[in-house]
Design a protein around this motif. Structure first.
Motif, mmCIF file in Angstrom:
data_model
loop_
_atom_site.group_PDB
_atom_site.id
_atom_site.type_symbol
_atom_site.label_atom_id
_atom_site.label_comp_id
_atom_site.label_asym_id
_atom_site.label_seq_id
_atom_site.Cartn_x
_atom_site.Cartn_y
_atom_site.Cartn_z
ATOM 1 N N ARG A 138 7.701 -4.256 -8.145
ATOM 2 C CA ARG A 138 7.267 -5.492 -7.478
ATOM 3 C C ARG A 138 7.900 -5.609 -6.088
ATOM 4 N N ARG A 139 8.649 -6.672 -5.830
ATOM 5 C CA ARG A 139 9.170 -6.926 -4.477
ATOM 6 C C ARG A 139 10.230 -5.924 -4.034
ATOM 7 N N ASP A 140 10.727 -5.112 -4.950
ATOM 8 C CA ASP A 140 11.734 -4.107 -4.585
ATOM 9 C C ASP A 140 11.103 -2.827 -4.052
ATOM 10 N N ASN A 141 9.779 -2.781 -4.008
ATOM 11 C CA ASN A 141 9.108 -1.563 -3.560
ATOM 12 C C ASN A 141 9.099 -1.473 -2.038
ATOM 13 N N ASN A 142 9.834 -0.506 -1.519
ATOM 14 C CA ASN A 142 9.827 -0.255 -0.075
ATOM 15 C C ASN A 142 9.594 1.219 0.221
ATOM 16 N N ASN A 143 8.965 1.903 -0.727
ATOM 17 C CA ASN A 143 8.783 3.344 -0.622
ATOM 18 C C ASN A 143 7.313 3.676 -0.435
ATOM 19 N N LEU A 144 7.000 4.394 0.641
ATOM 20 C CA LEU A 144 5.612 4.731 0.956
ATOM 21 C C LEU A 144 5.018 5.702 -0.059
ATOM 22 N N VAL A 145 5.798 6.694 -0.492
ATOM 23 C CA VAL A 145 5.289 7.680 -1.440
ATOM 24 C C VAL A 145 4.928 7.021 -2.762
ATOM 25 N N ILE A 146 5.798 6.149 -3.263
ATOM 26 C CA ILE A 146 5.535 5.456 -4.518
ATOM 27 C C ILE A 146 4.316 4.542 -4.373
ATOM 28 N N THR A 147 4.201 3.872 -3.239
ATOM 29 C CA THR A 147 3.054 2.989 -3.013
ATOM 30 C C THR A 147 1.756 3.783 -3.024
ATOM 31 N N LYS A 148 1.752 4.935 -2.379
ATOM 32 C CA LYS A 148 0.545 5.764 -2.354
ATOM 33 C C LYS A 148 0.225 6.315 -3.739
ATOM 34 N N PHE A 149 1.266 6.675 -4.492
ATOM 35 C CA PHE A 149 1.014 7.160 -5.856
ATOM 36 C C PHE A 149 0.381 6.076 -6.721
ATOM 37 N N LEU A 150 0.929 4.869 -6.640
ATOM 38 C CA LEU A 150 0.388 3.787 -7.464
ATOM 39 C C LEU A 150 -1.040 3.442 -7.058
ATOM 40 N N LEU A 151 -1.341 3.549 -5.783
ATOM 41 C CA LEU A 151 -2.729 3.356 -5.338
ATOM 42 C C LEU A 151 -3.640 4.416 -5.948
ATOM 43 N N HIS A 152 -3.171 5.642 -5.938
ATOM 44 C CA HIS A 152 -3.943 6.731 -6.545
ATOM 45 C C HIS A 152 -4.115 6.485 -8.045
ATOM 46 N N TYR A 153 -3.074 6.003 -8.680
ATOM 47 C CA TYR A 153 -3.135 5.739 -10.126
ATOM 48 C C TYR A 153 -4.136 4.633 -10.437
ATOM 49 N N LEU A 154 -4.097 3.562 -9.651
ATOM 50 C CA LEU A 154 -5.028 2.448 -9.876
ATOM 51 C C LEU A 154 -6.474 2.878 -9.647
ATOM 52 N N LYS A 155 -6.684 3.705 -8.641
ATOM 53 C CA LYS A 155 -8.038 4.170 -8.348
ATOM 54 C C LYS A 155 -8.565 5.056 -9.471
ATOM 55 N N ALA A 156 -7.668 5.826 -10.088
ATOM 56 C CA ALA A 156 -8.080 6.738 -11.161
ATOM 57 C C ALA A 156 -8.155 6.052 -12.516
#
Length: 546
Positions: free
Chosen positions: A229-247
């Motif tokens: 949640r609000r502790d997310n400041n990592n670009l790689v993790i954000t992109k992974f989660l976007l990929h996960y949600l899309k899949a």
């Protein structure tokens, strides 16, 4: 004949198991059997058993095989959780299942990436038991270590003691997760089959690998990393989660992941995401149960860079409206974004005009929507200040399309629709088209023409005044050019005098008309006093003036 126990598992299946054999390895079933004997009940019911019927069948085989059973990464999780649930520990038997599973987990660090994924995925049906037993945390810790050894991701630990299931250089708690330039993995670690070794690929190899896991396990992984949640400041993790949600095949249970994505995007902002990129994020997370505060933060980010948006970005599909229909586009979203943009203190007039052109195009796209109400159309048209548009032709074209798509509008609604137009900022062509448009109320057409003419006179007078003032200043500053300047000044003065003369002629004509009207009134009064019939001579007198 040995007595058999009836064990009903999770309300799905009944097992017939030798009483002596099962109680030799399970302290929990031994307690349950004694309790059932007291109440004279021959059936033992077990609810919420880890792994369900298949899991209990493995336990049955273990017991009937004298405490021996092949343990693999695919069954270690269910066997470990079942052993804890049924109290299959060293207090019951020296060949207990719990000790055997713990011994197997000691070599967890040396498992392959695929084995860890298989074991993690097997935890999905009994996630709560796997989490409470501690095996889930062990598997995730090993996964992250493996991840750091096979990619540019660096996972380090803040604790010092080592565990039985990790390497001497790693421990199980206190992860610090970040991108790193370290690209060479340990050769002793087996790489997953999909690892290409090419760091220039568009996305890391493990993005696709982790999409096989359920959302609650992915959530647990991200929490272990410390980016939830609000502790997310990592670009790689954000992109992974976007990929996960899309899949993801469905949006059930992913609201936490979606919010983690949003907070990461908001925190990273323009440094990592373009306006189009953030709109794409909005499309991915829409409908996934975002909280209002989380969605507001994402919309504030988009609104702050709205001048970079393209028309396609704004065309977000709509949803069911209050009238029971379905809007083609989410107009309310665009209105909220414009509101954020307009109140921004850093918005310049250039950015405002850029958004003005964008909204004019957007209005043209939404106008054919049969479910779009007049009030909402006007809300979009009037959402920007007048200075955002140098020309209102785009607004007029959108109105024209709307009128054509909504032929049942009343005259009052059509008039209201045209109230958003600034007639003085219409081009002559648009004004002529408006005057001839049969769908536009006549009153609106007349008002547009009057405003157009008034605007022309005002502009001409202003230009002439500015020209005279400018030429006068030039005469003062440049005495050498006084002769030519004087000539131009005389010409402009003559033109101005001619304009004044025309105005005086109009005033004189009005005075003549007023005088004629007074004479007509006097004549009519005299005729009335003499009781004579009124004739049309005064009218003829009036026509002679013309």
């Amino acid at each position: 004949m040995q007595e058999m126990l009836k064990i009903h598992v999770n309300g799905e299946h009944t097992f017939f198991i030798n009483q002596k054999i099962i109680t030799t390895y399970s302290g929990q079933i031994k307690k349950m059997m004694i309790k059932q004997t007291k109440i004279n009940n021959s059936v033992i019911r077990i609810d919420n058993f880890p792994g369900g019927v298949n899991g209990f069948e493995l336990i049955s085989r273990f017991c009937h095989n004298h405490g021996k059973f092949p343990i693999t990464p695919s069954n270690i999780s269910v066997l470990h959780c079942s052993a804890i649930y049924l109290e299959m520990n060293d207090q019951i038997s020296p060949y207990n299942l719990l000790q055997q599973t713990e011994t197997f987990l000691e070599g967890l660090f040396y498992w392959s990436w695929s084995d860890i994924l298989i074991s993690l995925k097997s935890c999905e049906p009994f996630f709560s038991s796997a989490e409470s037993s501690g095996i889930l945390e062990k598997l995730i810790s090993s996964l992250l270590v493996k991840l750091s050894q096979n990619s540019d991701i660096n996972v380090t630990h803040s604790s010092s003691p080592s565990s039985a299931y990790s390497s001497p250089d790693t421990v199980t708690t206190g992860f610090r997760f970040s991108s790193s330039s370290k690209t060479t993995p340990d050769n002793s670690v087996i790489k997953p089959a999909s690892y290409s070794g090419n760091s220039s690929t568009s996305k890391p190899w493990w993005f696709e690998e982790l999409t096989v896991l359920s959302s609650n396990i992915v959530e647990k992984i991200i929490k272990t990393m410390g980016f939830w949640r609000r502790d997310n400041n990592n670009l790689v993790i954000t992109k992974f989660l976007l990929h996960y949600l899309k899949a993801a095949k469905n949006g059930n249970g992913v609201s936490g992941i979606a919010e983690t994505v949003v907070y990461g995007v908001v925190l990273l902002g323009r440094k990592a995401f373009s306006c189009r990129g953030v709109f794409w994020v909005l499309r991915v997370v829409s409908g996934l149960g975002l909280s209002k505060n989380c969605r507001d933060e994402l919309e504030r980010l988009i609104g702050g860079m709205l001048e970079e948006a393209k028309l396609d970005d704004l065309l977000v599909p709509g949803s069911n409206n209050n009238s029971g229909g379905r809007d083609v586009y989410d107009v309310d979203l665009v209105l909220r974004l414009i509101r954020v943009f307009v109140i921004d203190d850093e918005v310049t007039i250039q950015k405002m005009k850029r958004v003005g052109k964008l909204i004019d195009k957007y209005m043209g796209e939404i106008s054919p929507d049969q479910n779009l109400k007049v009030a909402k159309f006007l809300a979009v048209a009037e959402s920007l200040p007048d200075c955002a548009r140098d020309c209102f032709d785009g607004v007029y074209r959108a109105i024209e399309i709307y009128l054509e798509a909504h032929p049942t509008l009343s005259v009052e609604e059509k008039s209201r629709l045209c109230e958003c137009l600034n007639y003085e900022k219409l081009t002559l062509e648009a004004c002529k088209d408006l005057a001839k448009n049969i769908r536009v109320p006549p009153r609106v057409s007349i008002q547009a023409l009057i405003s157009q003419q008034a605007s022309k006179v005002s502009i001409k007078t202003t230009l002439q005044d500015n020209l005279i003032q400018s030429e006068t200043q030039m005469m003062i500053l440049c005495p050498k050019k006084q002769a030519s300047d004087n000539e131009r000044f005389r010409e402009s003065t003559l033109e101005k005098d001619e304009l004044k003369l025309n105005l005086q002629r109009m005033q004189w004509r009005v005075m003549e008309l007023e005088k004629s009207c007074r004479e007509m009134k006097n004549q009519m009064s005299e005729i009335k006093m003499k009781n004579q019939v009124i004739i049309s001579s005064p009218v003829r007198t009036l026509t002679k003036l013309f």
